[in-house]
Design an enzyme around this catalytic site. Sequence first.
Site, mmCIF file in Angstrom:
data_model
loop_
_atom_site.group_PDB
_atom_site.id
_atom_site.type_symbol
_atom_site.label_atom_id
_atom_site.label_comp_id
_atom_site.label_asym_id
_atom_site.label_seq_id
_atom_site.Cartn_x
_atom_site.Cartn_y
_atom_site.Cartn_z
ATOM 1 N N CYS A 149 0.001 4.055 7.242
ATOM 2 C CA CYS A 149 -0.650 3.794 8.540
ATOM 3 C C CYS A 149 0.292 2.939 9.417
ATOM 4 O O CYS A 149 0.612 1.803 9.057
ATOM 5 C CB CYS A 149 -1.967 3.076 8.329
ATOM 6 S SG CYS A 149 -3.040 3.897 7.125
ATOM 7 N N CYS A 189 -0.304 -0.857 10.326
ATOM 8 C CA CYS A 189 -0.705 -1.797 9.278
ATOM 9 C C CYS A 189 0.489 -2.535 8.687
ATOM 10 O O CYS A 189 1.496 -1.923 8.308
ATOM 11 C CB CYS A 189 -1.450 -1.033 8.183
ATOM 12 S SG CYS A 189 -2.025 -2.113 6.853
ATOM 13 N N ARG A 192 -18.451 -5.157 17.278
ATOM 14 C CA ARG A 192 -17.748 -6.352 16.793
ATOM 15 C C ARG A 192 -16.343 -6.415 17.383
ATOM 16 O O ARG A 192 -15.602 -5.448 17.351
ATOM 17 C CB ARG A 192 -17.644 -6.295 15.265
ATOM 18 C CG ARG A 192 -17.001 -7.513 14.626
ATOM 19 C CD ARG A 192 -16.911 -7.368 13.123
ATOM 20 N NE ARG A 192 -18.143 -6.900 12.528
ATOM 21 C CZ ARG A 192 -18.266 -6.513 11.264
ATOM 22 N NH1 ARG A 192 -17.230 -6.545 10.467
ATOM 23 N NH2 ARG A 192 -19.424 -6.104 10.793
ATOM 24 N N CYS A 220 0.845 -1.196 0.000
ATOM 25 C CA CYS A 220 0.000 0.000 0.000
ATOM 26 C C CYS A 220 0.884 1.250 0.000
ATOM 27 O O CYS A 220 1.922 1.283 0.660
ATOM 28 C CB CYS A 220 -0.889 -0.016 1.239
ATOM 29 S SG CYS A 220 -2.034 1.374 1.282
ATOM 30 N N CYS A 268 -16.889 -9.774 4.150
ATOM 31 C CA CYS A 268 -16.248 -8.459 4.097
ATOM 32 C C CYS A 268 -15.140 -8.501 3.048
ATOM 33 O O CYS A 268 -14.150 -9.226 3.220
ATOM 34 C CB CYS A 268 -15.662 -8.111 5.461
ATOM 35 S SG CYS A 268 -16.887 -8.222 6.788
ATOM 36 N N CYS A 315 -20.143 -6.540 2.754
ATOM 37 C CA CYS A 315 -19.556 -5.271 3.168
ATOM 38 C C CYS A 315 -18.266 -5.090 2.373
ATOM 39 O O CYS A 315 -17.505 -6.044 2.200
ATOM 40 C CB CYS A 315 -19.248 -5.286 4.669
ATOM 41 S SG CYS A 315 -18.531 -3.728 5.275
ATOM 42 N N CYS A 324 -20.059 0.883 8.442
ATOM 43 C CA CYS A 324 -19.304 0.078 9.405
ATOM 44 C C CYS A 324 -18.021 0.839 9.679
ATOM 45 O O CYS A 324 -17.212 1.028 8.770
ATOM 46 C CB CYS A 324 -19.011 -1.297 8.799
ATOM 47 S SG CYS A 324 -17.932 -2.331 9.811
HETATM 48 S S1 SF4 Z 1 -4.706 0.547 6.668
HETATM 49 FE FE1 SF4 Z 1 -3.020 -0.433 5.538
HETATM 50 S S2 SF4 Z 1 -3.912 -1.016 3.556
HETATM 51 FE FE2 SF4 Z 1 -5.312 0.495 4.489
HETATM 52 S S3 SF4 Z 1 -4.604 2.504 3.721
HETATM 53 FE FE3 SF4 Z 1 -3.524 2.198 5.661
HETATM 54 S S4 SF4 Z 1 -1.569 1.224 5.054
HETATM 55 FE FE4 SF4 Z 1 -2.971 1.007 3.313
#
Ligand code: SF4
Length: 416
Positions: free
Chosen positions: A69, A72, A272, A65, A109, A142, A202
């Site tokens: 984040c 993640c 959840r 990605c 999901c 979802c 959600c």
């Molecule tokens: S949570 Fe993970 S997959 Fe989703 S935008 Fe952030 S870095 Fe990318």
Amino acid sequence: MDLLDTLTAKGLRGDVPTREEALAVLATTDDELLDVVAAAGKVRRRWFGRRVKLNYLVNLKSGLCPEDCNYCSQRLGSKAEILKYTWLKPDQAAEAARAGVAGGAKRVCLVASGRGPTDRDIDRVTDTMAAIQEADPEVEICVCLGLLSDNQAERLKAAGADAYNHNLNTSEKTYGDITTTHTYADRVDTVKKAHGAGLSACSGLIAGMGESDEDLVDVVFALRELGSDSVPVNFLIPFEGTPLAKEWNLTPQRCLRILAMVRFVNPDTEVRIAGGREVHLRSMQPLGLHLANSIFLGDYLTSEGQAGQTDLDMIKDAGFEVEGAGEATLPRHRADVAAASSAASACGTAASACGSGGGCGPCGGHAHAPEAAPAPEAADALTATATAIEASGDELRSDLVKVRLRGAGTELAPNA
Ligand code: SF4
């Protein structure tokens, strides 16, 4: 305890506590914990009986990605040894979804890593939903694709999606500490777009990222105000190779207090237990069922869950029952609100601001995948375990975080 009597009375009426009361729940002691669970459990049973809704994750596209984040495993620069693959074909995704439905899941999901979908991605997901619904017309779907641009939510709704997931994750105040490539406001905008298009919203949070009690209460009240129909509560899975790998600051007791607080603030909303259930609640998972009315079955996006059959056994042993396809999840008055919102959106009041920023957000991580699945022996060898120290006891917990190397994106059978 006056606090719990007050909160129970409010919850049974469907009323929301004050901020101070929510903070007080998080400040209760371990000696008071079972009283807290019992009080919030009464509220849970008032609106959801003893039903447990099962949800099943299908990771459509995993890893690499461009967003950053910190929590993640698929983020920019992540060194986590997760599966990485590009979009599953509709029949591959439908096969994975079927396993979850056969295991008792009511909702599937569909999640893809990334900042947000292109219009071509919406086409792919439309084809995938058609393949799933052809096999299981009643299954709830979802979708979680990151930040939405104008009209994408409407397209997903028209294609048969029931809900859209986009978590706020933490408070507005601290959002910049966990992500710099998009903003809290971007996330709120996408939740509003989804809701405005008539999709059930959600949206939830991640606990354990170093946030304060005030941050947790802020985000939970923000979710209530946004009108989220389902609030996934993730407990950070500290993946080796991510900036938060050393954030082991949750205990089972803390997790239960957080779930109780979320229940009191959202008495009649689906709550959840999401990613991190097995990692942080561990043997206390059954107590979590007295607070939440919904869990994921089997594995998460990039990490392993406990065996699907173990989930089912746990539900039965704790005296709960799996919610059936024909049963309504939300209490009638909440379902009516959702329907009214959907009808109001039919005239097309799409949000104004252009969707930027993005990202999905629950649970573990994914990856960019090799077409071929790892052989079982290779999978064993690859099964990365994240070594970490739990703050409560400086105890090594290398056994707790296992990367998902089966199911979607591999040739190995899914866990459902
Ligand atoms: S949570 Fe993970 S997959 Fe989703 S935008 Fe952030 S870095 Fe990318």
